[in-house]
Design a protein around this motif. Structure first.
Motif, PDB file in Angstrom:
ATOM      1  N   LEU A  98     -13.939 -10.139 -10.578  1.00  0.00           N
ATOM      2  CA  LEU A  98     -12.908  -9.410 -11.092  1.00  0.00           C
ATOM      3  C   LEU A  98     -11.564  -8.897 -10.010  1.00  0.00           C
ATOM      4  CD1 LEU A  98     -14.564  -6.935 -13.816  1.00  0.00           C
ATOM      5  CD2 LEU A  98     -13.069  -8.907 -14.331  1.00  0.00           C
ATOM      6  N   PHE A  99     -12.175  -8.590  -8.965  1.00  0.00           N
ATOM      7  CA  PHE A  99     -11.320  -8.427  -7.829  1.00  0.00           C
ATOM      8  C   PHE A  99     -10.408  -9.596  -7.454  1.00  0.00           C
ATOM      9  CE2 PHE A  99     -12.877  -4.173  -7.312  1.00  0.00           C
ATOM     10  CZ  PHE A  99     -12.040  -3.383  -6.341  1.00  0.00           C
ATOM     11  N   ALA A 100     -11.116 -10.628  -7.523  1.00  0.00           N
ATOM     12  CA  ALA A 100     -10.486 -12.147  -7.154  1.00  0.00           C
ATOM     13  C   ALA A 100      -9.312 -12.172  -8.199  1.00  0.00           C
ATOM     14  CB  ALA A 100     -11.708 -13.235  -6.958  1.00  0.00           C
ATOM     15  N   VAL A 101      -9.605 -11.890  -9.417  1.00  0.00           N
ATOM     16  CA  VAL A 101      -8.594 -12.008 -10.450  1.00  0.00           C
ATOM     17  C   VAL A 101      -7.318 -10.966 -10.218  1.00  0.00           C
ATOM     18  CG1 VAL A 101      -8.052 -11.775 -12.833  1.00  0.00           C
ATOM     19  CG2 VAL A 101     -10.099 -13.024 -12.118  1.00  0.00           C
ATOM     20  N   ALA A 102      -7.664  -9.775  -9.601  1.00  0.00           N
ATOM     21  CA  ALA A 102      -6.786  -8.785  -9.585  1.00  0.00           C
ATOM     22  C   ALA A 102      -6.022  -9.320  -8.243  1.00  0.00           C
ATOM     23  CB  ALA A 102      -7.304  -7.399  -9.456  1.00  0.00           C
ATOM     24  N   GLY A 103      -6.469 -10.133  -7.333  1.00  0.00           N
ATOM     25  CA  GLY A 103      -5.756 -10.486  -6.090  1.00  0.00           C
ATOM     26  C   GLY A 103      -4.355 -10.957  -6.455  1.00  0.00           C
ATOM     27  N   SER A 104      -4.276 -12.011  -7.319  1.00  0.00           N
ATOM     28  CA  SER A 104      -3.173 -12.801  -7.751  1.00  0.00           C
ATOM     29  C   SER A 104      -2.148 -11.851  -8.315  1.00  0.00           C
ATOM     30  CB  SER A 104      -3.621 -14.018  -8.680  1.00  0.00           C
ATOM     31  OG  SER A 104      -4.087 -13.514  -9.466  1.00  0.00           O
ATOM     32  N   LEU A 105      -2.670 -10.759  -8.983  1.00  0.00           N
ATOM     33  CA  LEU A 105      -1.773  -9.872  -9.617  1.00  0.00           C
ATOM     34  C   LEU A 105      -1.146  -8.549  -8.811  1.00  0.00           C
ATOM     35  CD1 LEU A 105      -3.629 -10.007 -12.986  1.00  0.00           C
ATOM     36  CD2 LEU A 105      -1.405 -11.301 -12.700  1.00  0.00           C
ATOM     37  N   LEU A 106      -1.959  -8.099  -8.134  1.00  0.00           N
ATOM     38  CA  LEU A 106      -1.616  -6.948  -7.356  1.00  0.00           C
ATOM     39  C   LEU A 106      -1.659  -7.052  -5.986  1.00  0.00           C
ATOM     40  CD1 LEU A 106      -4.471  -4.794  -9.013  1.00  0.00           C
ATOM     41  CD2 LEU A 106      -2.204  -4.750  -9.822  1.00  0.00           C
ATOM     42  N   THR A 107      -0.923  -6.210  -5.182  1.00  0.00           N
ATOM     43  CA  THR A 107      -0.921  -6.279  -3.706  1.00  0.00           C
ATOM     44  C   THR A 107      -1.842  -5.038  -3.352  1.00  0.00           C
ATOM     45  OG1 THR A 107       1.240  -4.744  -3.765  1.00  0.00           O
ATOM     46  CG2 THR A 107       1.426  -7.179  -3.758  1.00  0.00           C
ATOM     47  N   LEU A 108      -1.773  -3.999  -3.940  1.00  0.00           N
ATOM     48  CA  LEU A 108      -2.456  -2.975  -3.392  1.00  0.00           C
ATOM     49  C   LEU A 108      -2.607  -2.731  -1.886  1.00  0.00           C
ATOM     50  CD1 LEU A 108      -5.596  -3.011  -5.892  1.00  0.00           C
ATOM     51  CD2 LEU A 108      -3.400  -1.997  -6.156  1.00  0.00           C
ATOM     52  N   GLN A 109      -1.416  -2.898  -1.168  1.00  0.00           N
ATOM     53  CA  GLN A 109      -1.261  -2.937   0.177  1.00  0.00           C
ATOM     54  C   GLN A 109      -1.846  -1.617   0.987  1.00  0.00           C
ATOM     55  OE1 GLN A 109      -0.306  -5.707   2.143  1.00  0.00           O
ATOM     56  NE2 GLN A 109      -1.283  -4.563   3.708  1.00  0.00           N
ATOM     57  N   THR A 110      -1.712  -0.432   0.210  1.00  0.00           N
ATOM     58  CA  THR A 110      -2.170   0.633   0.844  1.00  0.00           C
ATOM     59  C   THR A 110      -3.612   0.331   0.942  1.00  0.00           C
ATOM     60  OG1 THR A 110      -0.348   1.955  -0.166  1.00  0.00           O
ATOM     61  CG2 THR A 110      -2.366   3.022   0.546  1.00  0.00           C
ATOM     62  N   LEU A 111      -4.466  -0.122  -0.129  1.00  0.00           N
ATOM     63  CA  LEU A 111      -6.035  -0.161   0.118  1.00  0.00           C
ATOM     64  C   LEU A 111      -6.390  -1.117   1.144  1.00  0.00           C
ATOM     65  CD1 LEU A 111      -7.132   0.219  -3.836  1.00  0.00           C
ATOM     66  CD2 LEU A 111      -7.111   1.984  -1.793  1.00  0.00           C
ATOM     67  N   ILE A 112      -5.586  -2.076   1.151  1.00  0.00           N
ATOM     68  CA  ILE A 112      -5.711  -3.055   2.220  1.00  0.00           C
ATOM     69  C   ILE A 112      -5.581  -2.490   3.584  1.00  0.00           C
ATOM     70  CG2 ILE A 112      -5.040  -5.196   3.234  1.00  0.00           C
ATOM     71  CD1 ILE A 112      -4.382  -5.995   0.428  1.00  0.00           C
ATOM     72  N   ASP A 113      -4.791  -1.939   3.668  1.00  0.00           N
ATOM     73  CA  ASP A 113      -4.617  -1.097   5.172  1.00  0.00           C
ATOM     74  C   ASP A 113      -5.689  -0.205   5.271  1.00  0.00           C
ATOM     75  OD1 ASP A 113      -2.004  -2.256   5.532  1.00  0.00           O
ATOM     76  OD2 ASP A 113      -0.852  -0.537   4.637  1.00  0.00           O
ATOM     77  N   MET A 114      -5.975   0.501   4.208  1.00  0.00           N
ATOM     78  CA  MET A 114      -7.128   1.547   4.565  1.00  0.00           C
ATOM     79  C   MET A 114      -8.444   0.650   4.988  1.00  0.00           C
ATOM     80  SD  MET A 114      -7.294   4.202   1.547  1.00  0.00           S
ATOM     81  CE  MET A 114      -8.895   4.857   1.660  1.00  0.00           C
ATOM     82  N   ALA A 115      -8.688  -0.550   4.113  1.00  0.00           N
ATOM     83  CA  ALA A 115      -9.672  -1.273   4.336  1.00  0.00           C
ATOM     84  C   ALA A 115      -9.863  -1.646   5.870  1.00  0.00           C
ATOM     85  CB  ALA A 115      -9.736  -2.551   3.258  1.00  0.00           C
ATOM     86  N   ASP A 116      -8.646  -2.062   6.457  1.00  0.00           N
ATOM     87  CA  ASP A 116      -8.623  -2.348   7.841  1.00  0.00           C
ATOM     88  C   ASP A 116      -9.059  -1.506   8.622  1.00  0.00           C
ATOM     89  OD1 ASP A 116      -7.808  -5.105   7.429  1.00  0.00           O
ATOM     90  OD2 ASP A 116      -5.586  -4.453   7.794  1.00  0.00           O
ATOM     91  N   ALA A 117      -8.665  -0.184   8.397  1.00  0.00           N
ATOM     92  CA  ALA A 117      -9.082   1.009   9.293  1.00  0.00           C
ATOM     93  C   ALA A 117     -10.773   1.311   9.060  1.00  0.00           C
ATOM     94  CB  ALA A 117      -8.302   2.058   8.772  1.00  0.00           C
ATOM     95  N   VAL A 118     -11.264   1.157   7.970  1.00  0.00           N
ATOM     96  CA  VAL A 118     -12.816   1.259   7.519  1.00  0.00           C
ATOM     97  C   VAL A 118     -13.306   0.186   8.557  1.00  0.00           C
ATOM     98  CG1 VAL A 118     -14.284   1.139   5.668  1.00  0.00           C
ATOM     99  CG2 VAL A 118     -12.309   2.609   5.449  1.00  0.00           C
TER     100      VAL A 118
END
Length: 511
Positions: free
Chosen positions: A439-459
């Motif tokens: 489901l996250f793969a499907v969301a990837g083409s629709l959403l950017t969620l850049q803030t969460l991606i930045d958090m993921a890098d930090a984590v």
């Protein structure tokens, strides 16, 4: 409400809620100190120092045992009856597919734009140092892995931290290790869902749209985005259901294919401009020690090169040992040697090829970026190839798709192991995760969620702090394992059979 407006609303809501958290976490994890006019992220220094320490501790194992590592990958020292799920080559390609990605294409262009051509030199050096760190963490991953009753294998920092610390420090070590294992599992899972999955799908979709008519093209609509997301999710879901064997079978074909396509394109540009190669090499070396227009001078170029390499090959982050742990072997250090090839492929070869291509082609967009213009890294790389291959954006799109799919698959496996460590290995638990991941793969083409991606890098880079402390404490274990494997190699060369290895400790088996 249209799909476009709905996804835009979700993006805004998520960013609004998590942006303060992401900003705080990023400031802590990527805390930088001013050094000679530039900023040095302490986490990068932490990774580079680890590479220096382990390179010294193991006597430059990445150079002295490079040929042996290649022989192990070729199957020269395979052992009959070894526990595990995949061979050395498949384990290597599965792990490489998790590190080789868009950073090798776009990130390098950014590095040579900000740090100048000289950043390439320091990037190579950091990659060479990272080979030693990767050797240590993967050896521990195999040493303390668990082979389950059904033959599947689990490994990674969530296993070698509690077991290894317990071996060395007893009950207190085990208690600390259990806490660290839970933290490591959470960090891997969080990054995998957003950085290893959603971000990869999002960026590959953006590249595909750019060569298919843009937003007005067939794939530019929200329906096109949804179709792409479902297609990628279906591929990922089917392969993920097959476990590491299925993933390894796919990545063992995808990784050589994507690397081959990309390196071949690099070589075309280089060969067409072959007379410019010596000057390009001189420019890179001179730029490393006498850079012009780079904040912080030599140190600035060094920091940027090290930063790009550290973020690219993931040496010391604890992710790669998860894939390598599934290898068929009785000697943990054998796979540790195989793993040291990973930063070499990712950073020393692929990143360097990208940098050399840009320096030789010298596209106008690179000059503009060095002058301070805001230009995407993918654009610079694409323009460099376009000086010789006008149709290259289509080839780049294929490479990006292969990079993205292989990365999503490998991080799906990493996340599954983290998930089962946290929530158990029942069929219901595993199926729940696989549905969530697709489901996250499907969301990837629709959403950017850049803030969460930045958090993921930090984590993910928080994990490096925990992981490398464990590597320092467990380095003596790695040295014993290396000596054991080298004795086995000498026995094999002398004509002795695998029976010479009967003294190896059995791997713990769990239900």
């Amino acid at each position: 409400m249209s799909l476009d407006s709905m996804t835009e609303s979700v993006d805004k809501a998520v960013s609004g809620f998590f942006e303060p958290i992401a900003g705080w976490l990023g400031d802590v994890v990527f805390y930088s100190v001013p050094v000679a006019g530039t900023e040095l992220p302490l986490i990068v220094a932490w990774l580079v120092v680890a590479g220096l320490v382990f390179s010294t501790w193991f006597g430059l194992v990445q150079i002295r045992k490079f040929r042996l590592a290649v022989d192990v990958v070729r199957g020269k020292y395979d052992e009959k009856g070894s526990a595990g799920e995949v061979n050395h080559f498949q384990a290597l390609t599965a792990a490489v597919s998790g590190t080789v990605g868009l950073g090798n294409i776009a990130g390098v262009a950014v590095a040579v734009s900000i740090g100048g051509p000289g950043a390439t030199f320091w990037m190579i050096l950091c990659g060479l140092l990272g080979m030693a760190t990767k050797f240590v963490e993967v050896t521990l991953g195999v040493k303390y892995r668990e082979v389950h009753a059904d033959g599947t294998v689990s490994g990674g920092p969530m296993h070698y931290l509690p077991k290894g610390l317990a071996d060395r420090f007893g009950k207190k070590g085990r208690s600390l290790g259990k806490v660290l294992a839970v933290l490591a599992s959470f960090m891997i899972l969080f990054f995998g869902l957003f950085g290893g999955n959603l971000f990869q799908v999002n960026q590959s979709y953006a590249q595909l749209v750019s060569v298919a008519g843009g937003e007005n093209g067939a794939l530019g609509s929200s329906a096109g985005a949804l179709f792409f997301g479902i297609l990628i999710a279906a591929v990922v879901g089917i392969v993920l259901l097959g476990g590491i064997r299925s993933i390894a079978n796919v990545t063992s074909k995808l990784v050589p294919a994507m690397a081959g396509i990309y390196i071949a394109a690099c070589l075309v540009v280089i060969l067409v401009n072959v007379t410019a190669v010596p000057d390009a090499v001189v420019t890179i070396v001179e730029g490393a020690f006498n850079p012009e227009g780079v904040a912080g001078g030599v140190l600035g170029a060094l920091i940027i090169g090290f930063k790009r390499a550290a973020f690219s090959n993931e040496a010391g982050l604890g992710s790669a040992p998860i894939a390598h742990s599934a290898v068929k072997t009785k000697h943990p250090a054998s796979e540790g040697l195989v793993a040291l090839l990973e930063p070499f492929i990712d950073t020393v070869i692929i990143c360097t090829m990208t940098a050399l291509t840009i320096v030789i082609a010298n596209p106008a967009s690179w000059a503009e970026a060095r002058a301070g213009e805001s230009i995407g890294g993918v654009t610079i790389t694409s323009d460099a190839f376009g000086t010789v291959l006008p149709w290259f954006p289509y080839i780049l799109t294929i490479a990006v798709l292969l990079f993205a799919i292989s990365t999503v698959l490998t991080w799906g496996y990493y996340c599954l192991k983290a998930w089962t460590h946290l929530f158990g290995r029942s069929k219901a638990s595993e199926l729940t995760f696989k549905v969530l991941y697709t489901l996250f793969a499907v969301a990837g083409s629709l959403l950017t969620l850049q803030t969460l991606i930045d958090m993921a890098d930090a984590v993910l880079f928080m994990l490096a702090v925990i992981n490398i402390i464990g590597l320092y404490l467990l380095a003596p274990v790695v040295k014993r394992e290396l000596n054991s494997f080298l004795e086995f190699v000498r026995a094999r060369k002398a004509g002795q059979t695998d029976d010479a290895d009967d003294d190896q400790e059995p791997v713990k088996t769990t239900v």
